[in-house]
Design a protein around this motif. Sequence first.
Motif, mmCIF file in Angstrom:
data_model
loop_
_atom_site.group_PDB
_atom_site.id
_atom_site.type_symbol
_atom_site.label_atom_id
_atom_site.label_comp_id
_atom_site.label_asym_id
_atom_site.label_seq_id
_atom_site.Cartn_x
_atom_site.Cartn_y
_atom_site.Cartn_z
ATOM 1 N N GLU A 174 0.812 -1.222 0.000
ATOM 2 C CA GLU A 174 0.000 0.000 0.000
ATOM 3 C C GLU A 174 0.844 1.271 0.000
ATOM 4 O O GLU A 174 0.554 2.208 -0.732
ATOM 5 C CB GLU A 174 -0.954 0.005 1.196
ATOM 6 C CG GLU A 174 -1.841 1.222 1.169
ATOM 7 C CD GLU A 174 -3.237 0.949 1.654
ATOM 8 O OE1 GLU A 174 -3.963 1.925 1.766
ATOM 9 O OE2 GLU A 174 -3.590 -0.205 1.904
ATOM 10 N N TYR A 175 1.904 1.308 0.783
ATOM 11 C CA TYR A 175 2.722 2.521 0.879
ATOM 12 C C TYR A 175 3.467 2.839 -0.414
ATOM 13 O O TYR A 175 3.990 3.940 -0.576
ATOM 14 C CB TYR A 175 3.705 2.431 2.050
ATOM 15 C CG TYR A 175 4.772 1.372 1.895
ATOM 16 C CD1 TYR A 175 6.006 1.680 1.323
ATOM 17 C CD2 TYR A 175 4.558 0.067 2.316
ATOM 18 C CE1 TYR A 175 6.983 0.709 1.172
ATOM 19 C CE2 TYR A 175 5.531 -0.911 2.179
ATOM 20 C CZ TYR A 175 6.743 -0.580 1.610
ATOM 21 O OH TYR A 175 7.705 -1.542 1.470
ATOM 22 N N PHE A 176 3.512 1.900 -1.356
ATOM 23 C CA PHE A 176 4.228 2.082 -2.620
ATOM 24 C C PHE A 176 3.296 2.131 -3.820
ATOM 25 O O PHE A 176 3.746 2.352 -4.933
ATOM 26 C CB PHE A 176 5.173 0.897 -2.807
ATOM 27 C CG PHE A 176 6.629 1.211 -2.652
ATOM 28 C CD1 PHE A 176 7.062 2.303 -1.934
ATOM 29 C CD2 PHE A 176 7.576 0.389 -3.234
ATOM 30 C CE1 PHE A 176 8.405 2.570 -1.796
ATOM 31 C CE2 PHE A 176 8.920 0.649 -3.101
ATOM 32 C CZ PHE A 176 9.336 1.743 -2.380
ATOM 33 N N ARG A 177 2.020 1.912 -3.595
ATOM 34 C CA ARG A 177 1.089 1.713 -4.708
ATOM 35 C C ARG A 177 0.978 2.890 -5.658
ATOM 36 O O ARG A 177 0.690 2.693 -6.836
ATOM 37 C CB ARG A 177 -0.297 1.362 -4.178
ATOM 38 C CG ARG A 177 -0.578 -0.085 -4.396
ATOM 39 C CD ARG A 177 -1.950 -0.470 -3.976
ATOM 40 N NE ARG A 177 -1.776 -1.600 -3.069
ATOM 41 C CZ ARG A 177 -2.592 -1.949 -2.131
ATOM 42 N NH1 ARG A 177 -3.696 -1.283 -1.935
ATOM 43 N NH2 ARG A 177 -2.327 -2.968 -1.368
ATOM 44 N N SER A 178 1.193 4.092 -5.193
ATOM 45 C CA SER A 178 1.058 5.234 -6.105
ATOM 46 C C SER A 178 2.130 5.196 -7.196
ATOM 47 O O SER A 178 1.899 5.630 -8.314
ATOM 48 C CB SER A 178 1.118 6.555 -5.341
ATOM 49 O OG SER A 178 2.386 6.722 -4.746
ATOM 50 N N MET A 179 3.303 4.651 -6.880
ATOM 51 C CA MET A 179 4.377 4.553 -7.870
ATOM 52 C C MET A 179 4.509 3.146 -8.445
ATOM 53 O O MET A 179 4.882 2.978 -9.608
ATOM 54 C CB MET A 179 5.712 4.970 -7.240
ATOM 55 C CG MET A 179 5.784 6.458 -6.959
ATOM 56 S SD MET A 179 7.283 7.002 -6.104
ATOM 57 C CE MET A 179 8.587 6.164 -6.915
ATOM 58 N N PHE A 180 4.231 2.128 -7.619
ATOM 59 C CA PHE A 180 4.407 0.729 -7.997
ATOM 60 C C PHE A 180 3.135 -0.014 -7.621
ATOM 61 O O PHE A 180 3.069 -0.648 -6.568
ATOM 62 C CB PHE A 180 5.645 0.145 -7.297
ATOM 63 C CG PHE A 180 6.877 0.956 -7.563
ATOM 64 C CD1 PHE A 180 7.549 0.846 -8.770
ATOM 65 C CD2 PHE A 180 7.344 1.864 -6.631
ATOM 66 C CE1 PHE A 180 8.666 1.611 -9.032
ATOM 67 C CE2 PHE A 180 8.464 2.639 -6.882
ATOM 68 C CZ PHE A 180 9.128 2.513 -8.085
ATOM 69 N N GLY A 206 4.154 -7.035 -9.686
ATOM 70 C CA GLY A 206 5.032 -7.003 -10.850
ATOM 71 C C GLY A 206 5.806 -5.705 -10.956
ATOM 72 O O GLY A 206 7.003 -5.717 -11.274
ATOM 73 N N ASN A 207 5.154 -4.589 -10.657
ATOM 74 C CA ASN A 207 5.847 -3.301 -10.675
ATOM 75 C C ASN A 207 6.948 -3.247 -9.616
ATOM 76 O O ASN A 207 8.015 -2.654 -9.848
ATOM 77 C CB ASN A 207 4.871 -2.149 -10.441
ATOM 78 C CG ASN A 207 3.931 -1.931 -11.589
ATOM 79 O OD1 ASN A 207 2.717 -2.064 -11.429
ATOM 80 N ND2 ASN A 207 4.453 -1.615 -12.758
ATOM 81 N N VAL A 208 6.711 -3.846 -8.467
ATOM 82 C CA VAL A 208 7.740 -3.884 -7.420
ATOM 83 C C VAL A 208 8.928 -4.730 -7.898
ATOM 84 O O VAL A 208 10.088 -4.357 -7.682
ATOM 85 C CB VAL A 208 7.173 -4.396 -6.080
ATOM 86 C CG1 VAL A 208 8.281 -4.567 -5.044
ATOM 87 C CG2 VAL A 208 6.099 -3.447 -5.550
ATOM 88 N N TYR A 209 8.650 -5.831 -8.577
ATOM 89 C CA TYR A 209 9.750 -6.636 -9.123
ATOM 90 C C TYR A 209 10.519 -5.866 -10.205
ATOM 91 O O TYR A 209 11.737 -6.026 -10.328
ATOM 92 C CB TYR A 209 9.251 -7.984 -9.651
ATOM 93 C CG TYR A 209 9.188 -9.027 -8.572
ATOM 94 C CD1 TYR A 209 10.297 -9.808 -8.258
ATOM 95 C CD2 TYR A 209 8.021 -9.241 -7.850
ATOM 96 C CE1 TYR A 209 10.238 -10.770 -7.256
ATOM 97 C CE2 TYR A 209 7.954 -10.201 -6.842
ATOM 98 C CZ TYR A 209 9.073 -10.955 -6.557
ATOM 99 O OH TYR A 209 9.024 -11.906 -5.561
ATOM 100 N N VAL A 210 9.846 -5.022 -10.963
ATOM 101 C CA VAL A 210 10.548 -4.165 -11.927
ATOM 102 C C VAL A 210 11.490 -3.230 -11.183
ATOM 103 O O VAL A 210 12.648 -3.040 -11.583
ATOM 104 C CB VAL A 210 9.557 -3.372 -12.816
ATOM 105 C CG1 VAL A 210 10.278 -2.305 -13.622
ATOM 106 C CG2 VAL A 210 8.790 -4.308 -13.731
#
Length: 163
Positions: A123-129, A133-137
């Motif tokens: 949740e704390y990263f969702r605005s950017m990731f 899959g985006n976190v793995y990127v």
Amino acid sequence: MNAKDVLNATLDTSSMVLNKYLEDLSDADLMKRPGEGCNHIAWQLGHLINSEKHLLEAVGADSGVELPAGFAEKHSKESVGDDDPAHFCSKQEYLDLFDKVHAATKAALEKLTEADLEQPGPEYFRSMFPTVGNVYVLIATHSMMHAGQLVPLRRALGKPVVI
């Protein structure tokens, strides 16, 4: 090539670039700052290792990697001004830890399905990731974000172009 293949290839490429830039640097070189306002390379390596472990665990994977006592604190935002080599690891220690965390990332990625990669990210990263899959990127490209700081340091040290 599917998403997991692309992520694995990106992890491998990022690791290869970082290793090429580091291969002929000494432990003392890691304590040098690439420029004014930049963190020294030892801090950056610890940051990359700690961040990858944290991000991996944030998406629900058990990294299985135990970092040395105080490692996270020595590579935190509060320690960016620390220039005492005794507070940091050797290049080989960083490379070994980096390889362990990277192997844990690849193992965790192997267990995921394509649908898992589409699940919401932390949740704390969702605005950017927004997704796992985006976190793995981010994990796969994070070292490339820092690799650019190694080039000016290599030039200042008179090191050859390696890539």
